[in-house]
Design a protein around this motif. Structure first.
Motif, PDB file in Angstrom:
ATOM      1  N   VAL A 104       1.386  -1.221  -0.059  1.00 59.74           N
ATOM      2  CA  VAL A 104       0.075   0.440   0.122  1.00 59.74           C
ATOM      3  C   VAL A 104       0.558   1.311   0.073  1.00 59.74           C
ATOM      4  O   VAL A 104       1.706   1.087   1.023  1.00 59.74           O
ATOM      5  N   PHE A 105       0.646   1.994  -1.385  1.00 64.01           N
ATOM      6  CA  PHE A 105       1.764   3.693  -1.089  1.00 64.01           C
ATOM      7  C   PHE A 105       0.824   4.685  -0.314  1.00 64.01           C
ATOM      8  O   PHE A 105      -0.340   4.069  -0.226  1.00 64.01           O
ATOM      9  N   TYR A 106       1.647   4.861   0.280  1.00 63.46           N
ATOM     10  CA  TYR A 106       1.139   6.100   1.292  1.00 63.46           C
ATOM     11  C   TYR A 106       2.346   6.851   1.770  1.00 63.46           C
ATOM     12  O   TYR A 106       3.619   6.126   2.553  1.00 63.46           O
ATOM     13  N   ASP A 107       2.248   8.451   2.047  1.00 66.25           N
ATOM     14  CA  ASP A 107       3.015   9.209   2.314  1.00 66.25           C
ATOM     15  C   ASP A 107       4.505   8.456   2.184  1.00 66.25           C
ATOM     16  O   ASP A 107       5.410   8.282   2.573  1.00 66.25           O
ATOM     17  N   HIS A 108       4.584   8.613   0.513  1.00 63.87           N
ATOM     18  CA  HIS A 108       5.911   8.570  -0.273  1.00 63.87           C
ATOM     19  C   HIS A 108       6.480   7.050   0.203  1.00 63.87           C
ATOM     20  O   HIS A 108       7.034   6.528  -0.044  1.00 63.87           O
ATOM     21  N   THR A 109       5.339   6.470   0.867  1.00 67.83           N
ATOM     22  CA  THR A 109       6.247   4.626   1.086  1.00 67.83           C
ATOM     23  C   THR A 109       4.953   3.649   1.046  1.00 67.83           C
ATOM     24  O   THR A 109       4.349   3.904   0.964  1.00 67.83           O
ATOM     25  N   TYR A 110       5.898   2.928   1.146  1.00 66.03           N
ATOM     26  CA  TYR A 110       4.847   1.762  -0.031  1.00 66.03           C
ATOM     27  C   TYR A 110       5.004   0.681   1.752  1.00 66.03           C
ATOM     28  O   TYR A 110       6.299   0.482   2.662  1.00 66.03           O
ATOM     29  N   HIS A 111       4.000   0.349   2.335  1.00 72.09           N
ATOM     30  CA  HIS A 111       3.877  -0.574   3.614  1.00 72.09           C
ATOM     31  C   HIS A 111       3.170  -2.149   2.773  1.00 72.09           C
ATOM     32  O   HIS A 111       2.409  -2.023   2.456  1.00 72.09           O
ATOM     33  N   PRO A 112       3.928  -2.870   3.315  1.00 73.13           N
ATOM     34  CA  PRO A 112       3.181  -4.188   3.593  1.00 73.13           C
ATOM     35  C   PRO A 112       1.284  -4.899   4.115  1.00 73.13           C
ATOM     36  O   PRO A 112       1.073  -3.993   5.138  1.00 73.13           O
ATOM     37  N   ASN A 113       0.999  -4.780   3.525  1.00 76.08           N
ATOM     38  CA  ASN A 113      -1.189  -5.264   4.022  1.00 76.08           C
ATOM     39  C   ASN A 113      -0.919  -6.138   4.953  1.00 76.08           C
ATOM     40  O   ASN A 113      -0.235  -7.468   4.875  1.00 76.08           O
ATOM     41  N   GLN A 114      -1.326  -5.688   6.121  1.00 74.40           N
ATOM     42  CA  GLN A 114      -1.346  -6.263   7.569  1.00 74.40           C
ATOM     43  C   GLN A 114      -2.830  -6.711   7.260  1.00 74.40           C
ATOM     44  O   GLN A 114      -2.775  -7.678   8.335  1.00 74.40           O
ATOM     45  N   GLY A 115      -3.614  -7.131   6.374  1.00 80.23           N
ATOM     46  CA  GLY A 115      -4.961  -7.573   6.135  1.00 80.23           C
ATOM     47  C   GLY A 115      -5.104  -7.905   5.115  1.00 80.23           C
ATOM     48  O   GLY A 115      -4.392  -7.772   3.695  1.00 80.23           O
ATOM     49  N   ILE A 116      -6.621  -7.273   4.580  1.00 84.72           N
ATOM     50  CA  ILE A 116      -7.156  -7.768   3.343  1.00 84.72           C
ATOM     51  C   ILE A 116      -8.071  -6.805   2.664  1.00 84.72           C
ATOM     52  O   ILE A 116      -8.747  -6.563   4.130  1.00 84.72           O
ATOM     53  N   ASP A 117      -7.955  -5.832   1.849  1.00 80.76           N
ATOM     54  CA  ASP A 117      -9.423  -5.066   1.600  1.00 80.76           C
ATOM     55  C   ASP A 117     -10.487  -5.507   0.333  1.00 80.76           C
ATOM     56  O   ASP A 117     -10.065  -5.890  -0.802  1.00 80.76           O
ATOM     57  N   LEU A 118     -10.798  -5.503   1.233  1.00 81.57           N
ATOM     58  CA  LEU A 118     -12.510  -5.968   0.289  1.00 81.57           C
ATOM     59  C   LEU A 118     -13.584  -4.821  -0.519  1.00 81.57           C
ATOM     60  O   LEU A 118     -13.989  -3.975   0.814  1.00 81.57           O
ATOM     61  N   VAL A 119     -13.375  -5.821  -1.895  1.00 84.50           N
ATOM     62  CA  VAL A 119     -14.166  -3.598  -2.301  1.00 84.50           C
ATOM     63  C   VAL A 119     -15.571  -5.078  -2.991  1.00 84.50           C
ATOM     64  O   VAL A 119     -15.060  -6.066  -3.251  1.00 84.50           O
ATOM     65  N   ARG A 120     -16.713  -3.962  -2.992  1.00 79.83           N
ATOM     66  CA  ARG A 120     -18.201  -4.636  -3.341  1.00 79.83           C
ATOM     67  C   ARG A 120     -17.123  -4.997  -5.688  1.00 79.83           C
ATOM     68  O   ARG A 120     -16.408  -3.478  -5.847  1.00 79.83           O
ATOM     69  N   GLN A 121     -18.268  -5.661  -6.055  1.00 75.37           N
ATOM     70  CA  GLN A 121     -17.078  -5.116  -8.052  1.00 75.37           C
ATOM     71  C   GLN A 121     -17.592  -3.825  -8.381  1.00 75.37           C
ATOM     72  O   GLN A 121     -17.394  -3.993  -9.538  1.00 75.37           O
ATOM     73  N   ASP A 122     -18.963  -3.549  -7.693  1.00 74.39           N
ATOM     74  CA  ASP A 122     -20.111  -1.996  -8.617  1.00 74.39           C
ATOM     75  C   ASP A 122     -19.252  -0.949  -7.881  1.00 74.39           C
ATOM     76  O   ASP A 122     -19.519   0.162  -8.171  1.00 74.39           O
ATOM     77  N   GLY A 123     -18.518  -1.002  -6.472  1.00 74.47           N
ATOM     78  CA  GLY A 123     -17.857   0.196  -6.321  1.00 74.47           C
ATOM     79  C   GLY A 123     -18.377   0.921  -5.523  1.00 74.47           C
ATOM     80  O   GLY A 123     -18.546   1.627  -4.825  1.00 74.47           O
ATOM     81  N   LYS A 124     -19.758   0.063  -4.738  1.00 77.16           N
ATOM     82  CA  LYS A 124     -20.837   0.650  -3.974  1.00 77.16           C
ATOM     83  C   LYS A 124     -20.316   0.422  -2.993  1.00 77.16           C
ATOM     84  O   LYS A 124     -19.664  -0.332  -2.493  1.00 77.16           O
ATOM     85  N   THR A 125     -20.925   0.953  -1.589  1.00 73.31           N
ATOM     86  CA  THR A 125     -20.650   0.446   0.097  1.00 73.31           C
ATOM     87  C   THR A 125     -21.379  -0.615   0.630  1.00 73.31           C
ATOM     88  O   THR A 125     -21.991  -0.808  -0.685  1.00 73.31           O
ATOM     89  N   PHE A 126     -21.311  -1.020   1.448  1.00 71.75           N
ATOM     90  CA  PHE A 126     -21.581  -2.533   1.771  1.00 71.75           C
ATOM     91  C   PHE A 126     -21.794  -2.216   3.475  1.00 71.75           C
ATOM     92  O   PHE A 126     -20.655  -1.325   3.806  1.00 71.75           O
ATOM     93  N   ASP A 127     -22.742  -3.118   3.938  1.00 72.29           N
ATOM     94  CA  ASP A 127     -22.052  -3.837   5.199  1.00 72.29           C
ATOM     95  C   ASP A 127     -21.486  -4.289   5.541  1.00 72.29           C
ATOM     96  O   ASP A 127     -20.902  -5.249   5.104  1.00 72.29           O
ATOM     97  N   VAL A 128     -20.855  -4.120   6.870  1.00 72.88           N
ATOM     98  CA  VAL A 128     -19.298  -4.272   7.466  1.00 72.88           C
ATOM     99  C   VAL A 128     -20.521  -5.387   8.613  1.00 72.88           C
ATOM    100  O   VAL A 128     -20.227  -4.481   9.488  1.00 72.88           O
TER     101      VAL A 128
END
Length: 297
Positions: A104-128
């Motif tokens: 994950v690129f943030y603040d000019h630095t690459y960070h190893p992702n400590q989990g998983i990032d889930l998205v909907r296929q249509d890009g809309k929000t959803f209940d967590v």
């Protein structure tokens, strides 16, 4: 006159054969009835005491339901088929290509992702939703991560939900598996993922890949931790065996012995060039000339 008439009648009554047996049987019946009544009363009192004891024990040690269903770790969404992994977990044992996808690129630095990032296929929000039942220990907004919810579970397991647009729980709440925690949103940390939820599973504070434990019980995490501990111990033992022992490792004593075997004064013990030449000449003199001998023979 009447008493004189009664005495003969009593005598005649007791003289009958069935009187005394009847009296004996009546007495025996009374004794048996008394014994049975005493025994029944004793058993009844014992039953009441047992009930009282059981009632006290139940209050001191509440019964534990043995048929309670064991929860398996679930995806933190209502419909797992409607989402996909946008940014995977950074695994140190994965290939370079997989590791690159988990940065994950943030603040000019690459960070190893400590989990998983889930998205909907249509890009809309959803209940967590909560992946497991537990107690909420954190529910607050972070300026970089968005709303963050942390839930403690048994056996040192914690689940983390980040990048939420809002929250529906508070710290101290007890939640059930599948209960809605909030809506997926955006975060400053991983803008490239868009609207998503960042989901982590931590065992004793150490993040693990959630994909490896979905649809598995908490005991799977415990077993994995024990296997890793066993592997570490085995590696430590092998490293210990590979270390030179005291017998083979150089010591001060060995170094001292080597020093004693080394001539202290080269002038006194080591032959110089002149002495060596003389020795060679002497040796050459003592060695018979084979060709001459053969000629002489």
């Amino acid at each position: 006159m009447r008493e004189e008439q009664k005495q003969p009648s009593l005598k005649r009554f007791f003289r009958k054969r069935w009187v005394f047996p009847a009296i004996y049987l009546s007495c025996a019946a009374l004794i048996v009835a008394g014994a049975l009544w005493f025994q029944a009363d004793k058993q009844e009192n014992a039953g009441e005491n047992d009930v009282a004891k059981n009632g006290t024990a139940e209050q001191e040690n509440p019964a534990i339901p043995v048929n309670e269903a064991v929860e398996n770790i679930a995806m933190p969404v209502l419909d797992p088929n409607a989402v996909q992994v946008k940014t995977p977990f950074y695994d140190e044992k994965a290939s370079e290509q997989e590791q690159e996808a988990a940065l994950v690129f943030y603040d000019h630095t690459y960070h190893p992702n400590q989990g998983i990032d889930l998205v909907r296929q249509d890009g809309k929000t959803f209940d967590v939703t909560a992946a497991l039942s537990g107690t909420v220990t954190k529910a607050e907004k972070d300026p970089i991560l968005g709303y963050v919810v942390e839930i403690n579970h048994e056996q040192g397991v914690t689940t983390v939900y980040q990048s939420l647009a809002d929250v529906k729980v508070e710290a101290g709440d007890t939640v059930k598996q599948g209960e809605v925690l909030g809506k997926a949103g955006q975060s400053e940390f991983n803008k490239q993922a868009g609207i998503h939820v960042h989901f982590e599973i931590r065992k004793d504070g150490k993040p693990v890949n959630p994909i490896d434990y979905v649809d598995k019980p908490l005991t799977a995490l415990t077993d994995k931790a024990e296997d890793n501990a066993g592997t570490d111990n085995a590696n430590a033992s092998e490293e210990k065996k590979a270390t030179p022992s005291d017998e083979t490792a150089p010591t001060q004593d060995n170094t001292a012995n080597e020093t004693e075997q080394t001539p202290a004064d080269e002038n006194t013990t080591a032959p110089n060039d002149d002495q060596q030449d003389q020795h060679d000449d002497a040796s050459s003199y003592k060695t018979p000339d084979a060709s001459i001998g053969m000629a002489r023979a």
